[in-house]
Design a protein around this motif. Structure first.
Motif, PDB file in Angstrom:
ATOM      1  N   LEU A 197       0.832  -1.200   0.000  1.00 52.14           N
ATOM      2  CA  LEU A 197       0.000   0.000   0.000  1.00 52.14           C
ATOM      3  C   LEU A 197       0.870   1.255   0.000  1.00 52.14           C
ATOM      4  CD1 LEU A 197      -2.660   1.504   0.164  1.00 52.14           C
ATOM      5  CD2 LEU A 197      -2.692   1.082   2.640  1.00 52.14           C
ATOM      6  N   ALA A 198       1.891   1.279   0.847  1.00 49.67           N
ATOM      7  CA  ALA A 198       2.775   2.440   0.908  1.00 49.67           C
ATOM      8  C   ALA A 198       3.490   2.656  -0.425  1.00 49.67           C
ATOM      9  CB  ALA A 198       3.797   2.259   2.036  1.00 49.67           C
ATOM     10  N   ALA A 199       3.924   1.584  -1.053  1.00 48.55           N
ATOM     11  CA  ALA A 199       4.623   1.704  -2.334  1.00 48.55           C
ATOM     12  C   ALA A 199       3.693   2.239  -3.415  1.00 48.55           C
ATOM     13  CB  ALA A 199       5.190   0.342  -2.745  1.00 48.55           C
ATOM     14  N   LEU A 200       2.451   1.792  -3.424  1.00 49.38           N
ATOM     15  CA  LEU A 200       1.490   2.248  -4.440  1.00 49.38           C
ATOM     16  C   LEU A 200       1.142   3.719  -4.250  1.00 49.38           C
ATOM     17  CD1 LEU A 200      -0.839  -0.871  -4.473  1.00 49.38           C
ATOM     18  CD2 LEU A 200       0.652  -0.129  -6.347  1.00 49.38           C
ATOM     19  N   LEU A 201       0.942   4.134  -3.014  1.00 50.98           N
ATOM     20  CA  LEU A 201       0.660   5.548  -2.760  1.00 50.98           C
ATOM     21  C   LEU A 201       1.832   6.422  -3.175  1.00 50.98           C
ATOM     22  CD1 LEU A 201      -1.105   5.334   0.736  1.00 50.98           C
ATOM     23  CD2 LEU A 201      -2.185   5.749  -1.483  1.00 50.98           C
ATOM     24  N   ARG A 202       3.034   5.935  -2.912  1.00 51.29           N
ATOM     25  CA  ARG A 202       4.224   6.702  -3.284  1.00 51.29           C
ATOM     26  C   ARG A 202       4.375   6.757  -4.807  1.00 51.29           C
ATOM     27  NH1 ARG A 202       7.412   3.835  -0.751  1.00 51.29           N
ATOM     28  NH2 ARG A 202       8.169   2.525  -2.444  1.00 51.29           N
ATOM     29  N   GLU A 203       4.237   5.621  -5.480  1.00 50.52           N
ATOM     30  CA  GLU A 203       4.456   5.561  -6.924  1.00 50.52           C
ATOM     31  C   GLU A 203       3.392   6.340  -7.703  1.00 50.52           C
ATOM     32  OE1 GLU A 203       6.832   4.320  -8.846  1.00 50.52           O
ATOM     33  OE2 GLU A 203       8.048   3.588  -7.183  1.00 50.52           O
ATOM     34  N   THR A 204       2.179   6.409  -7.188  1.00 51.81           N
ATOM     35  CA  THR A 204       1.123   7.134  -7.908  1.00 51.81           C
ATOM     36  C   THR A 204       1.171   8.638  -7.665  1.00 51.81           C
ATOM     37  OG1 THR A 204      -0.465   6.734  -6.093  1.00 51.81           O
ATOM     38  CG2 THR A 204      -0.451   5.153  -7.941  1.00 51.81           C
ATOM     39  N   GLY A 205       1.956   9.081  -6.685  1.00 54.24           N
ATOM     40  CA  GLY A 205       2.098  10.511  -6.431  1.00 54.24           C
ATOM     41  C   GLY A 205       1.320  11.029  -5.248  1.00 54.24           C
ATOM     42  N   GLN A 206       0.597  10.160  -4.548  1.00 50.74           N
ATOM     43  CA  GLN A 206      -0.273  10.630  -3.475  1.00 50.74           C
ATOM     44  C   GLN A 206       0.481  10.993  -2.201  1.00 50.74           C
ATOM     45  OE1 GLN A 206      -4.153   8.512  -3.098  1.00 50.74           O
ATOM     46  NE2 GLN A 206      -3.430   7.292  -4.834  1.00 50.74           N
ATOM     47  N   LEU A 207       1.748  10.654  -2.124  1.00 55.65           N
ATOM     48  CA  LEU A 207       2.549  11.016  -0.955  1.00 55.65           C
ATOM     49  C   LEU A 207       3.533  12.137  -1.257  1.00 55.65           C
ATOM     50  CD1 LEU A 207       3.344   7.504   0.595  1.00 55.65           C
ATOM     51  CD2 LEU A 207       1.394   9.020   1.020  1.00 55.65           C
ATOM     52  N   ASP A 208       3.413  12.755  -2.425  1.00 59.00           N
ATOM     53  CA  ASP A 208       4.320  13.829  -2.819  1.00 59.00           C
ATOM     54  C   ASP A 208       3.851  15.154  -2.225  1.00 59.00           C
ATOM     55  OD1 ASP A 208       5.979  15.667  -3.976  1.00 59.00           O
ATOM     56  OD2 ASP A 208       5.353  15.286  -6.036  1.00 59.00           O
ATOM     57  N   PRO A 209       4.563  15.698  -1.228  1.00 59.88           N
ATOM     58  CA  PRO A 209       4.122  16.950  -0.590  1.00 59.88           C
ATOM     59  C   PRO A 209       4.303  18.171  -1.481  1.00 59.88           C
ATOM     60  CG  PRO A 209       6.257  16.307   0.283  1.00 59.88           C
ATOM     61  CD  PRO A 209       5.809  15.182  -0.628  1.00 59.88           C
ATOM     62  N   THR A 210       5.071  18.037  -2.564  1.00 59.00           N
ATOM     63  CA  THR A 210       5.306  19.179  -3.461  1.00 59.00           C
ATOM     64  C   THR A 210       4.291  19.235  -4.598  1.00 59.00           C
ATOM     65  OG1 THR A 210       6.769  18.003  -5.015  1.00 59.00           O
ATOM     66  CG2 THR A 210       7.769  18.896  -2.994  1.00 59.00           C
ATOM     67  N   TYR A 211       3.546  18.158  -4.816  1.00 52.16           N
ATOM     68  CA  TYR A 211       2.561  18.049  -5.901  1.00 52.16           C
ATOM     69  C   TYR A 211       3.207  18.227  -7.277  1.00 52.16           C
ATOM     70  CZ  TYR A 211      -0.489  18.611  -1.907  1.00 52.16           C
ATOM     71  OH  TYR A 211      -1.097  18.460  -0.681  1.00 52.16           O
ATOM     72  N   GLN A 212       4.472  17.840  -7.389  1.00 48.94           N
ATOM     73  CA  GLN A 212       5.185  17.944  -8.654  1.00 48.94           C
ATOM     74  C   GLN A 212       5.300  16.594  -9.362  1.00 48.94           C
ATOM     75  OE1 GLN A 212       6.137  21.011  -9.918  1.00 48.94           O
ATOM     76  NE2 GLN A 212       4.922  21.625  -8.140  1.00 48.94           N
TER      77      GLN A 212
END
Length: 253
Positions: A197-212
């Protein structure tokens, strides 16, 4: 009615000359096709009363009442409407629009996943719930934690469903994982996979605090804009904290 791509953007079209009150069946069908093909339609020059806004929603599909519990502030995290069930709404409409909104196309995001993650999640089961972002009201704070959890689960019980499924209208493969409502993933052996779950959230961009992240699309608005988006394949969140804006979500049946 004129439909053009949003210049320089991977998602979305601009729709001009659409008159909600006079739209023909062909106009409605063309608008829906534009949304399913391009994920987002910004319909310009609208002046809709609340009743007219609801009437347009009913023309786009079967309206289902949808109210998030007051203890869950959905604008603060990635989610889709009705992601608390295994059957998200097909289309969502919002009017008037003022707050810029971030979107991620979870069909495109799935295709961009590394092959090992695609393999691991393809037949996984997701559990959806609200406990991660539940917020306590003044009366809740006087209760025991166990009683609060029981109350939240009674109002909005956790549900399970496939983490990946076919889009009912486009046939695309969509990853149904959101920061806000996906509480857990289980693999085909039934084992919990917080790492997946953590890997999927990271890879899809949902954990990116910069929204870049390359998957993230920022949609801005002007006065009179009506937004229609493919809720089945997009997750979204507000660009900043603001009062909720009117939303109608429908099943396209």
């Amino acid at each position: 009615m004129r439909i053009t791509a949003q210049v320089g953007r991977a998602l979305g079209v601009t729709v001009e000359g659409f008159a909600a009150g006079r739209a023909t069946a062909a106009d409605i069908a063309e608008l829906k096709e534009a949304v399913y093909t391009n994920k987002i339609a910004v319909v310009k020059g609208q002046e809709l009363t609340p009743r007219q806004f609801l009437a347009l929603g009913r023309r786009l599909g079967r309206h289902a009442d949808f109210h998030l519990p007051v203890y869950c502030q959905a604008g603060k995290f990635w989610h889709s409407n009705r992601h608390l069930t295994a059957n998200p709404f097909d289309l969502s409409l919002s009017y008037p629009r003022a707050v810029p909104t971030y979107f991620i196309d979870m069909a495109a995001a799935y295709e961009r996943l590394p092959n090992d993650l695609k393999f691991e999640v393809r037949y996984a089961t997701a559990t959806y719930g609200v406990l991660r972002y539940a917020e306590l009201g003044p009366r809740d704070k006087a209760q025991k934690l166990a009683d609060i959890v029981e109350q939240v689960n009674a109002r909005t019980p956790p549900v399970t469903g496939p983490a990946v499924s076919k889009h009912p209208h486009t046939g695309e493969t969509v990853l149904h994982v959101s920061e806000g409502f996906t509480m857990a993933l289980q693999d085909t052996d039934g084992a919990d996979r917080p790492d997946l779950l953590a890997a999927l959230l990271r890879e899809t961009g949902q954990l990116d605090p910069t929204y870049q992240h390359e998957n993230i699309h920022l949609q801005a608005f002007e006065q009179g804009d009506l937004l229609v988006w493919d809720n089945h394949s997009l997750v979204h969140r507000a660009a900043h904290n603001a009062a909720p804006e009117p939303v109608v979500s429908v099943y396209d049946e």
